[in-house]
Design an enzyme around this catalytic site. Structure first.
Site, PDB file in Angstrom:
ATOM      1  CD  GLU A 171     -23.885  15.603  -1.710  1.00 10.17           C
ATOM      2  OE1 GLU A 171     -22.930  16.120  -2.317  1.00 10.17           O
ATOM      3  OE2 GLU A 171     -23.938  15.551  -0.473  1.00 10.17           O
ATOM      4  CG  HIS A 189     -27.639  20.784   2.710  1.00 11.82           C
ATOM      5  ND1 HIS A 189     -27.137  22.067   2.589  1.00 11.82           N
ATOM      6  CD2 HIS A 189     -26.635  19.960   2.305  1.00 11.82           C
ATOM      7  CE1 HIS A 189     -25.905  22.013   2.145  1.00 11.82           C
ATOM      8  NE2 HIS A 189     -25.571  20.749   1.957  1.00 11.82           N
ATOM      9  CD  GLU A 190     -27.162  16.099   2.608  1.00 11.27           C
ATOM     10  OE1 GLU A 190     -26.601  15.905   1.510  1.00 11.27           O
ATOM     11  OE2 GLU A 190     -26.601  16.701   3.539  1.00 11.27           O
ATOM     12  CG  HIS A 197     -26.124  18.326  -2.304  1.00  9.11           C
ATOM     13  ND1 HIS A 197     -25.155  19.052  -2.966  1.00  9.11           N
ATOM     14  CD2 HIS A 197     -25.797  18.380  -0.983  1.00  9.11           C
ATOM     15  CE1 HIS A 197     -24.276  19.526  -2.091  1.00  9.11           C
ATOM     16  NE2 HIS A 197     -24.650  19.143  -0.876  1.00  9.11           N
ATOM     17  CD  GLU A 220     -21.919  20.977   0.062  1.00  7.12           C
ATOM     18  OE1 GLU A 220     -23.004  21.427   0.462  1.00  7.12           O
ATOM     19  OE2 GLU A 220     -21.682  19.751  -0.023  1.00  7.12           O
ATOM     20  CG  ASP A 277     -12.002  15.512   3.287  1.00 11.30           C
ATOM     21  OD1 ASP A 277     -12.760  15.539   2.303  1.00 11.30           O
ATOM     22  OD2 ASP A 277     -11.936  14.548   4.059  1.00 11.30           O
ATOM     23  CE1 TYR A 290     -22.099  21.967   3.320  1.00 13.86           C
ATOM     24  CE2 TYR A 290     -19.724  22.289   3.232  1.00 13.86           C
ATOM     25  CZ  TYR A 290     -20.815  21.449   3.223  1.00 13.86           C
ATOM     26  OH  TYR A 290     -20.632  20.089   3.132  1.00 13.86           O
TER      27      TYR A 290
END
Length: 618
Positions: A286, A310-311, A314, A333, A390, A398
């Site tokens: 994003e 979704h992006e 953001h 998220e 990560d 999410y």
């Protein structure tokens, strides 16, 4: 008289000095951050002037990063650096010494630059190296048009420090300008104001006026073209892809309007998407003003464009209001999945929105099961100290985050919840939020004023999924299950039953093959629907997973799986298939394919698959 005046003056001086000592200390506005060496409460960067030259022959970026800083009378400023060649530093335009701390495999090194209490600017002259993780240099053969090389960056979570020396924490927001010099046959674009055409000399100048977190600084360079969708939306892609991309994303402006109708104005002026080569490790990223997207989202029928929604979402949850640390990643998220599904509902109806949500719920169930030996990783608020951030970028953040918000919406009512969220984005615009500050805001602005009791603490700080979760249902998914059972029972395939199905229905259909499904059943379905040659990447991925799970080898599917893994670098897809190989005791085959595919993957994907397969880098 003179003696009295002297005594009075001395008294005043003593009084002032005493009171000066009692002055309140500087307000500490930044929280402790385990994934950055920076000490922003002492000295913090506020604006970046980036001046770089990109050399495709040596695969090196060379240049300077100059920072305007806010200085709280500090004796040093600390930046993050990883795999960079730091050449020299300057302070307020004068040469200055620097010191690199010991190397940490995850965090890199602290770059310490001595400053005085009056220092306003620091400059770092540097080069990237062949170990720089954020950059992926692609040969012409790895691109769509196969004529020119390509470069893209991926900064999230803590990789920006590997191509720019910077205070690499999401709670530190900066504006930036950049001058980027590239080969004149290529175009450079960034997460900033962008050109629509190539320059004559390969020199590009960028400006990002709104303050953003360092992980959102992004650069892509290639033989690009631009096509507008509306006056504030459009697509960049290689020549052979740009028309397909424009057609696939033709609803972008409608998405922006739908999002604004929900939660307020879009504050980033332009919303463009660049379609990158298939090695890009995510579905999308994003980056403000310029979303990076995988070509796997181009299905030809707009069926995977929830990724664009979704992006876009953001732009509010993540870019406008940002998680302060990576332990708070769910704030980015979970909110974005909720917002994405609301956009999809507004444009395409509740049925499609619920199918997307239900697929996410299935992913969440699988994720929770995968963490059965580490239940603490299923909490929304994580403790990622001594871990790669990560590790927290999975379905918990999410889809559990989404489920929490959906459950909350059902508890308080949609209109009340929408008003709350709109105010939340407006109140916290261009700032960062911790989980604890969000809970305080939630209590003060939604729950307490409405006299509502909700198990917020359980959702956020306890593992697993609370019992009061929203139950997501889909009649279309129930029909898909019945159709599958009919095919299996009758050993006959009536394609008319599925001719109007969406991608989500097909994914659910394939995912629900029973353990007892036979290879004959799979061959019959494959012959009817040509799953092995599916051009829709999501359908192909779940089919290949089932082929591995059930030892199916029909229609040359083994070669198709291998080709897919070599061509596509999207981490979700490739990790799903390599996990399936591992679960099916086919690790040797997985490693053989990975030996071929690994050079095509970005470091984000490589790091995940190396660990998954126990790959020996030596």
């Amino acid at each position: 008289m003179k003696k009295q005046t002297l005594l009075y003056t001395l008294f005043i001086l003593a009084f002032n000095c005493a009171n000066k000592k009692k002055e309140a200390p500087i307000t500490r506005t930044y929280v402790e951050e385990s994934h950055s060496y920076a000490k922003p409460n002492e000295a913090v960067i506020k604006h970046l002037d980036l001046d770089i030259v990109v050399d495709f022959e040596t695969e090196v970026i060379t240049g300077t990063a100059s920072y305007a800083i806010e200085n709280y009378e500090a004796s040093e400023i600390v930046l993050d650096s990883k795999f960079l060649d730091i050449i020299r530093t300057e302070v307020d335009g004068r040469p200055n010494k620097f010191e690199l701390g010991s190397f940490d495999e995850q965090l890199g090194q602290a770059l310490r630059i001595p400053i005085s209490k009056d220092t306003k600017q620091v400059t770092v002259h540097y080069k990237t190296t062949d170990k720089t993780e954020a950059l992926q240099w692609l040969s012409p053969q790895q691109t769509a048009d196969k004529k020119h090389p390509f470069l893209f960056t991926q900064g999230q979570a803590i990789l920006t420090r590997s191509w720019i020396p910077i205070q690499d924490s999401p709670q530190i927001r900066i504006t930036y300008d950049a001058k980027v010099v590239v080969p004149k046959e290529l175009m450079a674009v960034m997460s900033a104001e962008n050109p629509k055409q190539k320059t004559v000399d390969g020199v590009y100048n960028f400006e990002m006026k709104q303050p953003i977190s360092p992980y959102l600084i992004a650069l892509a360079i290639g033989d690009l073209e631009y096509k507008a969708v509306s006056n504030r939306t459009g697509v960049y892609a290689e020549k052979s892809m740009v028309d397909k991309a424009q057609a696939e994303f033709i609803d972008m402006e409608k998405m922006v309007v739908a999002a604004e109708n929900l939660y307020g104005d879009y504050d980033w002026d332009q919303f463009d998407v660049i379609v990158l080569p298939p090695s890009f490790p995510f579905g999308g990223m994003e980056n403000p003003r310029l979303t990076f997207a995988t070509p796997t989202v181009i299905a030809g029928d707009k069926s995977l464009t929830s990724l664009i929604a979704h992006e876009l979402a953001h732009s509010w949850s993540g870019n406008l209001v940002t998680n302060a640390t990576w332990n708070d990643f769910w704030l980015n998220e979970g909110f974005t999945v909720y917002f994405e599904i609301r956009i999809m509902e507004a444009l395409y109806g509740k049925d499609r929105a619920n199918m997307i949500a239900l697929i996410g719920r299935q992913d969440l169930e699988e994720e929770v099961e995968g963490f059965k030996d580490e239940p603490e990783m299923t909490k929304l608020k994580l403790d990622l100290s001594n871990k790669n951030p990560d590790d927290g970028m999975n379905s918990i953040a999410y889809d559990k985050g989404y489920l929490f918000l959906r459950t909350l919406e059902e508890k308080v009512g949609r209109d009340t919840f929408d008003a709350f969220l709109k105010n939340y984005f407006k109140t916290n615009a261009f700032s960062t939020v911790t989980t604890e500050s969000f809970i305080d805001y939630l209590n003060s602005n939604l729950l307490e004023p409405n006299g509502i009791t909700f198990n917020t603490e359980e959702w956020i700080y306890q593992p697993g999924i609370p019992d009061n979760q929203s139950i997501i249902v889909s009649n279309k998914f129930e029909n898909a299950e019945k159709t599958l059972q009919y095919y299996l029972d009758t050993k006959a395939v009536d394609v008319s039953k599925t001719q109007d199905w969406t991608t989500q229905e097909w994914v659910h259909f394939i995912r629900n093959f029973p353990e007892t499904v036979t290879t004959d059943d799979l061959l019959r379905l494959d012959n009817a629907f040509d799953f092995t040659n599916a051009t829709n990447s999501h359908i192909a991925m779940v089919w290949y997973e089932q082929a591995i799970n059930h030892d199916y080898h029909g229609n040359d599917v083994d070669q198709k799986i291998e080709d897919f893994l070599i061509r596509v670098g999207r981490r979700w897809y490739v990790s799903t298939l390599f996990k399936a190989f591992k679960k099916a005791d086919k690790a040797e085959k997985a490693l053989a394919i990975y030996e071929q595919s690994r050079p095509n993957y970005h470091s984000v994907t490589v790091n995940t698959i190396d660990v998954l397969l126990g790959y020996d880098k030596e």
